[in-house]
Design an enzyme around this catalytic site. Structure first.
Site, PDB file in Angstrom:
ATOM      1  N   ASP A 200      62.391  25.029   4.752  1.00  0.00           N
ATOM      2  CA  ASP A 200      63.478  25.588   5.486  1.00  0.00           C
ATOM      3  C   ASP A 200      63.930  26.907   5.643  1.00  0.00           C
ATOM      4  O   ASP A 200      64.712  27.512   6.275  1.00  0.00           O
ATOM      5  CB  ASP A 200      64.622  24.564   5.403  1.00  0.00           C
TER       6      ASP A 200
ATOM      7  N   HIS B 212      67.863  17.418   6.142  1.00  0.00           N
ATOM      8  CA  HIS B 212      66.673  17.520   5.613  1.00  0.00           C
ATOM      9  C   HIS B 212      66.844  17.249   4.009  1.00  0.00           C
ATOM     10  O   HIS B 212      67.723  16.786   3.557  1.00  0.00           O
ATOM     11  CB  HIS B 212      66.015  19.070   5.809  1.00  0.00           C
TER      12      HIS B 212
ATOM     13  N   SER C 181      62.432  16.096  12.993  1.00  0.00           N
ATOM     14  CA  SER C 181      61.845  16.809  11.778  1.00  0.00           C
ATOM     15  C   SER C 181      61.777  15.904  10.571  1.00  0.00           C
ATOM     16  O   SER C 181      61.219  16.141   9.616  1.00  0.00           O
ATOM     17  CB  SER C 181      62.617  17.967  11.529  1.00  0.00           C
TER      18      SER C 181
END
Lengths: 179, 229
Positions: free
Chosen positions: A122, A96, A57
């Site tokens: 998210d 992230h 990701s």
């Protein structure tokens, strides 16, 4: 007869001594690894100072199998930082990037994250109805990067047989090396 | 047969030179123990030789030296790679970048209060930047984003990311782009009317290996309109 008994005795004592030496040196290896890990925990202030990237990701920045070094300082969290966070009800932490920050006067903070390679933010990954991450969700921020090294752990967790073979081989080596 | 050579290392230390690891072991131990070990070793070898054939003995010795060499080679290789990574990462410090950027708010597309009370605005931006000097030989990519930063009575700091991009190569680090905001510009509350804000260009340098760098250029003096539209 006397010297045979003597030599057997000496061999036995040698073996015990060697066995003890090996046990001690093995213990030294294990404990020094533990010391390094705990020391890193103290220095970085993060529960897990080194993490392995498991998903794509954050590509092309971080690929699967890369290693990240985390640091957890008192510094406020800012947009753009790559943080590792735990979501309630999820076991595996996520790495992230922070894209939105709303910080209150008293230092409480609301954070929104997104994976560089993901299309949306998210909120779908967060717990049901959760819109923001708070400070206590965040385990650390990524400060350093080492490519490929994490593959060792990925392979070992996904193919446990290889792990057992490796441990067995190392054990055999330890036992046989000092005849 | 295993040859045992005695050599004087220092006045009170005697080293075994049969095999390197043995040498290592014996140096660490005081002399009398060492001699005892030698004797033991001798006896043991005699015993072993009585029982086992020479060929097996020779084989084990060979295997040992192979393992030893492989180990040494691996250790050396890993050390060199680690050293090269460290040097590559450290060499990033030698670069003193001088990036430039300019952002214009071309248009307020719309500006409204959402049904649940948060202000939302849509902007069109014109971004011109030259970030080529940020690239070094250890740069994998550049992550850049533009954030609107402002203060409200409730929040000491709001950072809302409006647009981001990944720059994979130096050639594409000089650009000019006309775009509306990629992420929604939503306030926590309804404080955006007439609000002054900064537009900040942040960049995060992702290295091929080592430490990550980040910095920003702050551009101030932007203001949202007084009325919804």
């Amino acid at each position: 007869m006397g010297w045979i008994g003597d030599s057997i005795e000496s061999i036995r004592s040698m073996q015990i001594r060697q066995f003890l030496t090996q046990a001690v040196s093995l213990g030294m290896i294990v404990t020094s690894a533990l010391i390094i890990w705990k020391g890193l925990m103290c220095i970085t202030g993060s529960e897990s100072p080194v993490v392995v990237v498991l998903s794509g990701s954050m590509e092309p920045g971080f690929k699967r199998g890369d290693i990240l070094f985390l640091h957890m300082s008192k510094d406020p969290i800012r947009a753009g930082e790559i943080v590792v966070f735990n979501v309630d009800g999820r076991e595996i932490p996520i790495v992230h990037r922070v894209i939105k920050v709303h910080e209150r006067q008293d230092g409480e903070v609301d954070v929104l994250t997104k994976g560089d390679n993901n299309y949306g933010d998210d909120r779908l990954l967060y717990a049901q109805g959760q819109l923001w991450l708070q400070r206590h969700h965040i385990m650390g921020r990524a400060v350093g990067f080492l490519p490929y090294v994490g593959w060792v752990t990925i392979i070992m967790t996904e193919k446990p047989i290889i792990k057992y073979i490796l441990i067995g081989a190392l054990g055999l080596l330890v036992i046989t090396s000092k005849d | 047969m295993i040859l045992i050579l005695k050599a004087r290392v220092s006045s009170n230390q005697i080293a075994l030179l049969t095999e390197p690891w043995l040498q290592f072991n014996s140096i660490l131990k005081p002399t009398n123990k060492n001699e005892k070990q030698n004797k033991n070793k001798n006896k043991k070898n005699e015993n072993e030789n009585n029982k086992t054939s020479c060929s097996i003995n020779g084989n084990t010795k060979k295997m040992h030296s192979f393992g030893y060499r492989a180990n040494a080679l691996l250790t050396f290789a890993v050390t060199i790679v680690a050293l090269m990574c460290a040097i590559a990462s450290l060499s990033d410090n030698l670069n003193t970048p001088s990036p430039t950027a300019e952002i214009q708010v071309v248009n307020i597309n719309w500006f409204q209060k959402q049904t649940h009370g948060n202000d939302e605005v849509s902007l069109t931006l014109n971004i011109t930047a030259d970030l080529q000097s940020l690239f070094t030989w250890n740069t994998k990519q550049l992550f850049i984003f533009i954030a609107a930063e402002y203060k409200t009575p409730k929040n000491a700091l709001n950072q809302v990311s409006l647009w981001d991009a990944i720059i994979p190569a130096k050639e594409s680090a000089k650009f000019s782009i006309h775009t509306s905001n990629k992420y929604r510009f939503i306030d926590q509350g309804h404080n955006l009317r007439g609000k002054e804000f900064n537009l900040t260009l942040h960049w995060h340098v992702m290295p091929k290996t080592g430490k990550m760098f980040a910095n920003k250029i702050v551009m101030s003096g932007y203001r949202l309109p007084e009325e919804y539209r």
